[in-house]
Design an enzyme around this catalytic site. Structure first.
Site, mmCIF file in Angstrom:
data_model
loop_
_atom_site.group_PDB
_atom_site.id
_atom_site.type_symbol
_atom_site.label_atom_id
_atom_site.label_comp_id
_atom_site.label_asym_id
_atom_site.label_seq_id
_atom_site.Cartn_x
_atom_site.Cartn_y
_atom_site.Cartn_z
ATOM 1 N N ASP A 33 -2.561 6.101 -3.248
ATOM 2 C CA ASP A 33 -1.689 5.616 -3.007
ATOM 3 C C ASP A 33 -1.121 4.872 -3.916
ATOM 4 O O ASP A 33 -1.560 3.757 -5.338
ATOM 5 C CB ASP A 33 -2.389 4.713 -1.643
ATOM 6 C CG ASP A 33 -3.042 3.490 -2.051
ATOM 7 O OD1 ASP A 33 -3.948 3.738 -3.010
ATOM 8 O OD2 ASP A 33 -3.322 2.950 -1.461
ATOM 9 N N LYS A 81 -11.556 -1.182 -1.080
ATOM 10 C CA LYS A 81 -11.975 0.362 -1.178
ATOM 11 C C LYS A 81 -11.405 0.878 -1.839
ATOM 12 O O LYS A 81 -10.699 -0.132 -2.883
ATOM 13 C CB LYS A 81 -11.044 1.184 0.085
ATOM 14 C CG LYS A 81 -9.535 1.007 0.156
ATOM 15 C CD LYS A 81 -9.187 1.280 1.377
ATOM 16 C CE LYS A 81 -8.408 -0.130 2.564
ATOM 17 N NZ LYS A 81 -7.840 -0.082 3.604
ATOM 18 N N ASP A 91 -1.069 1.084 -4.421
ATOM 19 C CA ASP A 91 -2.172 0.254 -5.048
ATOM 20 C C ASP A 91 -3.774 0.536 -5.023
ATOM 21 O O ASP A 91 -4.236 -0.448 -6.328
ATOM 22 C CB ASP A 91 -2.129 -1.160 -4.598
ATOM 23 C CG ASP A 91 -2.744 -0.870 -2.912
ATOM 24 O OD1 ASP A 91 -2.624 0.121 -2.424
ATOM 25 O OD2 ASP A 91 -3.668 -1.818 -2.473
ATOM 26 N N ASP A 110 -5.811 1.434 -3.932
ATOM 27 C CA ASP A 110 -7.429 1.600 -3.447
ATOM 28 C C ASP A 110 -7.630 2.510 -2.895
ATOM 29 O O ASP A 110 -8.768 2.881 -2.275
ATOM 30 C CB ASP A 110 -7.745 0.256 -2.065
ATOM 31 C CG ASP A 110 -6.458 0.342 -1.242
ATOM 32 O OD1 ASP A 110 -5.593 1.339 -0.700
ATOM 33 O OD2 ASP A 110 -6.414 -0.222 -0.526
ATOM 34 N N ARG A 111 -6.551 3.873 -2.338
ATOM 35 C CA ARG A 111 -6.855 5.486 -1.661
ATOM 36 C C ARG A 111 -6.490 6.055 -2.595
ATOM 37 O O ARG A 111 -6.037 6.259 -3.660
ATOM 38 C CB ARG A 111 -6.396 4.990 -0.491
ATOM 39 C CG ARG A 111 -6.474 4.208 1.314
ATOM 40 C CD ARG A 111 -5.766 4.391 1.816
ATOM 41 N NE ARG A 111 -4.387 3.691 1.428
ATOM 42 C CZ ARG A 111 -3.597 4.870 2.738
ATOM 43 N NH1 ARG A 111 -3.738 6.179 3.297
ATOM 44 N NH2 ARG A 111 -2.463 4.462 2.850
ATOM 45 N N SER A 115 0.893 -1.239 0.048
ATOM 46 C CA SER A 115 -0.392 -0.335 -0.175
ATOM 47 C C SER A 115 0.407 1.897 -0.381
ATOM 48 O O SER A 115 1.432 1.570 -1.242
ATOM 49 C CB SER A 115 -1.060 -0.131 0.978
ATOM 50 O OG SER A 115 -1.603 1.091 0.929
ATOM 51 N N HIS A 116 0.921 1.948 1.258
ATOM 52 C CA HIS A 116 1.694 3.910 1.181
ATOM 53 C C HIS A 116 2.799 3.640 1.840
ATOM 54 O O HIS A 116 3.771 3.929 1.686
ATOM 55 C CB HIS A 116 0.453 4.313 1.713
ATOM 56 C CG HIS A 116 0.435 3.437 3.535
ATOM 57 N ND1 HIS A 116 -0.345 2.255 3.742
ATOM 58 C CD2 HIS A 116 1.300 3.751 4.691
ATOM 59 C CE1 HIS A 116 -0.138 1.965 4.711
ATOM 60 N NE2 HIS A 116 0.706 3.077 5.259
#
Length: 566
Positions: free
Chosen positions: A292, A393, A294, A296-297, A121-122
């Site tokens: 981000d 998300k 991947d 999702d945000r 992710s982040h």
């Protein structure tokens, strides 16, 4: 197809004690996966072994990642082991890249039994960065606790793994590749697919693309700036926002996925997306967003860098939900937010008489509600927003939801937010992240804090800071009973709730890769029209003072301040 059947090997291994998946899978520094013998193989085998043999034989699974360093190496191992473990078909994103929302979409499209998502992710990428791997189940969402616990238990006792080391897959070519394996009646198939198109087709059935195209490229179009932060979303943003909806090519920046994300944290907040924030402050663009690693945000910005708090973002989407055609057809079954997220969504749910669920952190809780037909829209304070179209998300979905609202209301981002506050009141909200804190110190601080706030003497206690006076109404360690299956999740975060509705929440994060991350959330509701437009830092400063005093966080962790404030 290969001419000679390929050999399947069963090789010995030894377990590792540290492969318990967190809320978003297993995340470790790259060197852990590279330096510890069979570390990746052990976890991948544990995933496959957690699925009953009859269920995985001949089944379809999906694989994709955010393109970070070690992504393609891991995919090669996952493919070789899938074949050896009886999986019949793998669907993999082109070049091994597939956003997390797209993985969920593709799992559901192909009716796969699950998917493996390679992302941290982040967290930063590159050789010195972090790598992550998680398992999503057949609904397209993160595995429930029962599944991740089974994976962990298998990883603790694993003695061998199965692999077909001769398999080599071309990830660069959209194709269908088949392999004959010894003692297998059917060939093993790998499909390299254009995941952008599958995902885009899903979005076309959710949003009014004609209205969005008019907004972005019509006579009175707005100007946007979208920052993919060199993560997975680059190809999606270019294809959907630029090529299909008509935004100019320069509306999308940092759209080439890089293994190290350009040396930056692919984290869409005011700290790590500072370049976008500065660009937006110039006033040239009407709408901005950052994604981000991947996908999702996302973070939403208005003209002159007007920041949309993620808790406000999901509340505004809820208040304008019928700007999105999807909800005009499906209706709204319920709203949900994670417990640390501000109560802004609660205000909308109360006004519209729609059920509101408060869940622990982790998208799997939302997915359970969605599968039961109880939930349509949800969000969390860490820039994650989504709906029941998938079970993750979805950063680009949130951006298109906002653009749909702009197209319908024909107002600026700032005006929409301010109208929302005047209608529903405002939840002033902030989060302090203390990253890479000594784990033992963090655990001891949380244990001592829990003893204090659960003591009888704490109830009713008053804290005076300047002109503000806060009185404790309730304190607990948040516990959630799932309304679908009755599961009880305890120890989800320490809460202090005051008589005016203000809240302080303390949590240890389960998604970091080193040490501990202590998160402190501050939420204060204000309905006085004379106060709702004041500076959040000024409005929240007294409550922040109380939060630090009660926890003694700085003294207990040796930190003078947080790593990130959002």
């Amino acid at each position: 197809m290969t001419t000679c059947p390929l050999q399947v090997l069963t090789l010995p291994t030894a377990p590792y004690p540290d492969q318990r998946p967190g809320t978003s899978g297993l995340r470790k520094k790259v060197f852990v996966f590279q330096s510890k013998r069979n570390y990746l193989q052990n976890f991948v085998q544990s995933i496959y072994s957690s699925i009953d043999l009859l269920d995985r034989q001949g089944s379809t699974m999906v694989v994709g990642g955010d393109g970070r360093y070690f992504n393609q190496t891991a995919i090669e191992v996952i493919v070789q082991m899938a074949a050896a473990n009886g999986v019949g078909r793998l669907v993999i994103g082109h070049h091994g890249i597939m956003s997390t929302p797209a993985v969920s979409c593709v799992i559901r499209k192909y009716k796969a039994i699950g998917g493996i998502v390679l992302t941290a992710s982040h967290n930063p990428g590159g050789r010195e960065g972090v790598f992550g791997i998680k398992f999503n189940t057949a609904n397209g969402g993160p595995a429930q606790d029962a599944v991740t616990n089974r994976i962990f238990q298998i990883s603790r006792t694993i003695e061998e793994y199965a692999i077909c080391p001769e398999i080599r897959v071309d990830l660069a070519t959209l194709s269908k590749q088949t392999f004959d394996l010894e003692n297998k009646f059917k060939p093993f198939t790998v499909e390299i697919v254009d995941s952008v198109e599958s995902y885009a087709n899903m979005l076309r059935n959710i949003f009014d693309f004609a209205a969005l195209k008019e907004l972005l490229s019509g006579e009175n179009h707005i100007k946007i700036q979208l920052d993919a932060m060199h993560g997975v979303m680059g190809p999606y943003v270019k294809r959907i926002l630029c090529e299909e909806l008509g935004s100019p090519a320069n509306a999308a920046i940092n759209c080439v996925p890089l293994q190290d994300f350009g040396g930056q944290h692919p984290d869409p907040n005011l700290t790590y997306a500072a370049d976008l924030v500065e660009t937006m402050r110039g006033g040239q663009y009407d709408f901005g967003a950052a994604f981000d690693g991947d996908g999702d945000r996302s973070m939403i910005l208005g003209k002159h860098g007007f920041f949309v708090n993620p808790s406000d973002s999901v509340a505004v989407i809820a208040a304008n939900v019928f700007s999105i055609p999807y909800f005009q057809h499906t209706g709204v079954r319920g709203y949900a937010r994670s417990m640390p997220t501000s109560a802004a969504l609660d205000n909308v749910a109360r006004a519209t008489k729609i059920e509101l669920y408060e869940t622990p952190t982790g998208w799997k809780f939302f997915g359970n509600l969605m599968d039961a037909g109880k939930l349509s829209l949800c969000g969390e304070e860490s820039f994650g927003t989504g709906a029941d179209h998938i079970r993750e998300k979805d950063g680009l979905w949130a951006v298109l939801a906002w653009l749909s609202i702009l197209a319908t209301r024909k107002q600026s981002v700032e005006d929409i937010i301010k109208d929302h506050w005047q209608t529903f009141g405002r939840n002033f909200f902030t989060k302090y992240d203390y990253e890479e804190v000594d784990l033992d110190a963090a655990i001891q601080m949380m244990e001592d804090l829990e003893l204090r706030i659960l003591g009888k003497a704490f109830m009713g206690q008053r804290f005076a800071v300047g002109e503000k006076l806060y009185q404790v109404e309730k304190a607990d360690n948040f516990e959630y009973t799932d309304p679908v299956d009755g599961r009880i999740c305890r120890n989800q975060g320490l809460r202090i709730i005051f008589t005016d509705g203000s809240r302080i929440i303390y949590r240890l994060s389960g998604t970091g890769s080193m040490g501990a991350t202590v998160r402190v959330y501050i939420d204060s509701y204000e309905k006085d029209p004379d106060k709702i437009f004041r500076d959040p830092r000024v409005m929240l400063e007294p409550l922040v003072t109380v939060a630090l005093k009660v926890s003694q966080l700085h003294e207990r962790t040796g930190r003078s301040g947080p790593s990130v404030i959002t």
